[in-house]
Design a protein around this motif. Structure first.
Motif: not given
Length: 974
Positions: A262-274, A296-305, A494-500
């Motif tokens: 990272l170029s500077e300190a920040a909130t960093f989000t890691i996510g999997s939309v599927d 997140g809405e399963n199977p979406q998953q997000f985490v912040k650090a 709200w959209r129903q995403h096409t998981y998998e």
């Protein structure tokens, strides 16, 4: 080699050809061309025969002629034949073929090797055949540089998403004038009859439709911005490279790692939309994030650090199982950051094109449900040690033999799905009226508004579920990106995403006005089109979908005094059509898979809606080809997933008998009887010392929480085996083997006796759902089991009376029916018992809920089922043929039309009022013609006035409805 086509011997003068590269490359789009001289006067008929591995698109003089081949076993590979004389001109002509070779097994394809076989010939007036073009080394070939071979898997069931760059040098390669002098000569790889394509068979069904359908409106327009970094990984192939040879489920133990700066300190989000069934589990600098940190809405998953400036080591635990879905991963911060591989700098290693490293697999296993499992080691010391790694240096020091580069072909930054689903900025905008007009088939065009810093997303509503090929025309600057993402349902923002399901494409524009027709089939109702990187305004000229399905007419009709019932019938019919491709498929979006058990019910619906026999026979004849995978036959074919659901095979046996009863085709019965007998003999080998079918495997019947274990005695399965043995006996009689049928009837009687002796629970006054492998009886009692007992004539006497009451008034403490698929059998049981009024009431209740929720096709599960565990997600698939039963039952029971002899030479008319005041409609007859039925009730006189129009050749009989006199007007035609 020669093949026999309709009794006429046809010689293949062509050879199989391919390029000089790999035999079975991953996701390769290869062009083939041949120019030839043609004298129009010498022939009366000119045709081309061809097939390819895996799929082709054929062009003659720049005009698209067809797509194929139909799905088939490689050892019985289908070929197509087209008339092309009208496209040829005197002088120079060109045949061009785009071949897409998958290089991986799917649910409709077994991995073979790349190849094209084509032969064009003219037939003169005296019957002489003259070859004008045949594949050999004189053809030229090149890998199409416009298609991205690194694109992600669509799903485990399907092959690869479409990524096309119109700046390609090969963009005009199908035209006569194209200069292919720099292309290589094709390589002859063998003659017709070579392995794996040892037999070639002519296509046995008509060509599919391509009907242009235009959108209904633009649903939304948004200015959007995706996450800063997105990618897709093929984790299954990364950790188990040989898994490309099959589509079986796998389990593995392995990791991936990267270094983020990272170029500077920040909130960093890691996510999997599927996450592709692999949960997002990540450690940062050696600290694993807690489960509670993810959202997140399963199977979406997000985490912040909260991360400081500088380097951070990210380790992803991939240990799980995968069927072949993509693993979508996104990273985002509001400051700049870089992502690099931990291997960079190791022993002077240069920067890697893939900024991740793979670790493992430490162990893996392949799972085939009808075979003994191959479990992984219970103890994984490498896995446990990996959990403590906190830096790239530690990783390379402690696990040097396990760390390796991620192959380029298993990673792509072109994650259209991720960029379409995860928006870090979304600004809704009013839709200009010009854009609304532009999406209609009116010849209008409109400028798509663009934003200096954001992308423009248009959500286009086609108004109903569709299946086919997206086509569009735009005027744009070179390098403008057009992303497409198809999905099925949205409501209240709200959209129903096409998981998998990576239901996306990317088109990169050349300069100017241009059009594109997708070569990948997809199902959808909504199409999100996102314009990215436009340096000048983009003009949308046209967008449409080429609706592609098996060519059937809406011969069947149903109307009644109940408007809801009419709408349910219509969407059931339309769903069945959408799920008719080169076979019946379960759904046009998620899978496009021919599930054998689903197709039995779809076949009956088809008979009443369309009256087509060819697609049914094709489906039924494909099934025995799976015998090399299992003598119990596959549950989806032809497929690289070697899987068996016993009930699905039992339904196939019933479907064979029903097809004979519908068509009267005795040759079909003689052809298929040995295959029916073969698989039943192998099932009977699993009868245990108790006289019951006891088999380890995927013992599925319904998506419901009753006990149907993977090992033990499953009661409905035993009951369906009884019915299959009886149906097979009737089929044997049609095939002329009375003795063989008698043996099966005896076995059916023995199995029925064993069921009644050991699976009836006196205390609960019901049949057990199962006996587990350890001898435990089921804790659950289900409607599923009691319905099947009644349908399969298992119970008799007092027990039958008890079950009759259960079927009409299901006890609340029983496990209830969980899917429209199971409802099909429920409705069969109700009709058999004469409870058509209960059947119709249930249809109105269950299917009415779909209609009230905006359904334009029937859903995989009921909106009240709760199976999705998400109150917004009312079903997974919004178009599922296994749910379309009302199109059959309303014709067979309310109109009352049923065949009474093979080939329907005799037909019974027994209408049921079911609370309606009138009903009318049509039921197709096999081969040709139909029966028109209309009835009205005169309740004051207790009279049903019935009018029937039928061909002279059909013998009609009538049954009086309960409580009404019958006044018949019979009209004969032909």
């Amino acid at each position: 080699m020669s093949t026999n086509e309709g009794g006429r011997l046809t010689m293949w003068h062509a050879s199989w050809i391919w390029g000089s590269g790999e035999e079975s490359p991953r996701n390769e789009w290869r062009c083939f061309r041949k120019s030839f001289h043609y004298e129009a006067a010498v022939s009366s008929n000119t045709t081309v025969k061809l097939t390819a591995d895996s799929r082709y698109v054929l062009y003659v003089n720049g005009v698209q002629v067809g797509r194929g081949p139909v799905r088939s076993w490689p050892f019985e590979l289908a070929y197509d034949e087209y008339e092309i004389g009208h496209l040829l001109r005197a002088g120079s002509n060109t045949i061009a073929v785009l071949v897409l070779h998958y290089g991986v097994a799917t649910f409709q394809y077994l991995r073979g090797r790349g190849g094209l076989l084509l032969q064009a010939a003219s037939t003169t007036e005296d019957g002489t055949e003259r070859i004008i073009a045949a594949t050999d080394s004189s053809w030229t070939t090149a890998v199409h540089d416009g298609y991205d071979a690194r694109s992600s898997r669509i799903s485990c069931q399907l092959a690869f998403a479409e990524r096309y760059d119109a700046r390609s040098l090969n963009d005009t390669w199908t035209e006569i004038a194209f200069d292919d002098s720099v292309w290589e000569s094709a390589v002859v790889i063998g003659n017709a009859g070579m392995a794996p394509w040892t037999s070639l068979v002519p296509r046995d069904i008509p060509y599919l439709t391509e009907e242009p359908i235009y959108p209904a409106r633009v649903e939304e327009m948004n200015f959007v911005k995706p996450a800063a970094w997105n990618a897709v990984f093929d984790v299954r192939t990364l950790l188990i490279p040989e898994s490309v040879n099959h589509a079986n489920p796998t389990s593995f133990v392995g990791f991936m790692a990267t270094v983020v700066t990272l170029s500077e300190a920040a909130t960093f989000t890691i996510g999997s939309v599927d996450n592709g069934r692999i949960p997002l589990r990540v450690s940062i600098d050696g600290k694993w994030l807690d489960a509670a940190d993810y959202y997140g809405e399963n199977p979406q998953q997000f985490v912040k650090a909260e991360l400081s400036a500088g380097e951070h080591f990210l380790l992803f635990n991939l240990s799980r199982g995968s069927h072949g879905h993509g693993y979508h991963l996104g990273l985002h911060a509001d400051v700049s950051f870089e992502v690099r591989s931990p291997l960079e700098g190791k022993n002077g290693a240069a920067a890697s094109s893939v900024p991740f490293a793979a670790i493992g697999a430490f162990d893996w296993a392949e799972h085939i449900d009808h075979q003994p499992d191959s479990p992984m080691r219970k103890e994984q010391p490498e896995h446990d040690a990996m959990l403590g790694v906190g830096s790239a240096e530690q990783l390379l020091r402690e696990f040097p033999e396990w760390v390796r580069e991620v192959p380029e072909e298993l990673f792509t930054r072109t994650d259209v799905y991720g960029e379409s689903v995860w928006h870090v900025v979304e600004q809704p905008q009013p839709v200009p009226v010009q854009l609304q007009q532009a999406v209609l088939a009116s010849g209008n065009s409109a400028v798509v508004p663009v934003h200096a810093e954001l992308d423009t997303e248009l959500v286009i509503d086609f108004g109903r579920e569709l299946s086919g090929y997206i086509a569009f025309e735009v005027d744009a600057a070179e390098g403008t990106i057009i992303d497409g993402y198809g999905f099925e349902f949205m409501r209240d923002g709200w959209r129903q995403h096409t998981y998998e399901l990576d239901n996306t494409f990317r088109y990169t524009c050349r300069e100017g006005r241009q059009s594109y027709v997708s070569v990948v089939r997809r199902g959808l109702r909504y199409l999100a089109i996102t314009v990215r990187g436009a340096s000048r305004p983009v003009k949308l000229v046209e967008v449409k979908l080429l609706q592609s399905n098996f060519p059937v007419a809406n011969v069947g009709v149903f109307q009644s005094s109940n408007a809801m019932l009419n709408e349910i019938w219509r969407v059931s019919r339309d769903t069945t059509r959408l799920c008719m491709e080169d076979t019946f498929v379960d759904c046009p979006a998620f899978e496009q898979t021919y599930w054998v058990g689903d197709a039995r019910n779809a076949s009956l619906i088809n008979y009443y809606a369309f009256g087509d026999a060819a697609i049914v026979e094709r489906c039924l004849r494909l099934v025995p080809g799976s015998s090399f995978q299992s003598p119990l036959y596959g549950d989806q074919v032809p497929s690289g997933w070697s899987s068996v659901i016993p009930n699905w095979t039992f339904f196939w046996i019933t479907a064979c008998l029903e097809h004979y009863q519908y068509t009267g085709n005795e040759q079909f019965a003689r052809d298929m009887w040995p295959h029916v007998r073969f698989t039943l003999e192998h099932y009977l080998e699993h009868i245990d010392e108790r006289g019951l079918l006891c088999k380890r495997g995927w013992n599925l019947l319904d998506w419901a929480n009753f006990e149907q274990p993977g090992d033990g005695v499953v009661t409905p399965q035993n009951m369906f085996l009884v019915k299959s043995l009886r149906d097979a006996a009737a089929f044997a009689s049609a095939a002329g083997d009375e003795a063989g049928g008698s043996v099966l009837l005896e076995r059916a009687s023995m199995l029925r006796s064993a069921i009644n002796a050991q699976l009836w629970d006196e205390d609960r006054a019901a049949y057990l759902d199962c006996i587990h492998n350890d001898g435990r009886p089921s804790a659950t009692v289900s409607m599923q089991t009691q319905v099947i007992a009644m349908l399969c004539d298992i119970a008799e006497g007092d027990r039958a009376e008890v079950l009759d009451r259960y079927v009409v008034e299901p006890p609340a403490h029983f496990v209830q029916i969980g899917s429209p698929f199971m409802s099909f059998f429920y409705y069969e049981a109700l009709a058999k018992l004469g409870h058509q009024d209960t059947m119709t009431a249930d249809i109105l209740h269950q299917y009415g809920a779909m209609i009230n929720n905006g359904a334009t096709s029937v859903w995989e599960v009921y909106p009240t089922s709760g199976i999705t565990h998400n109150p917004k997600m009312l079903t997974r698939s919004h178009c599922h043929a296994w749910s379309a039963g009302p199109a059959f039952f309303l014709g067979a029971e309310v109109l009352g039309v049923r065949g009474a002899s093979p080939g329907w030479t005799k037909v019974s008319i027994a209408p049921k009022p079911v609370g309606l005041s009138w009903a009318r409609g049509s039921v197709p007859l096999p081969g040709s013609g139909r029966i028109d039925v209309s009835w009205t009730l005169d309740t004051a006189a207790n009279v049903m006035k019935l009018r029937v129009v039928a061909p002279q050749r059909v013998e009609l009989s009538y049954e009086q409805p309960g409580g009404y006199e019958l006044e018949i007007e019979e009209v004969r035609i032909g």
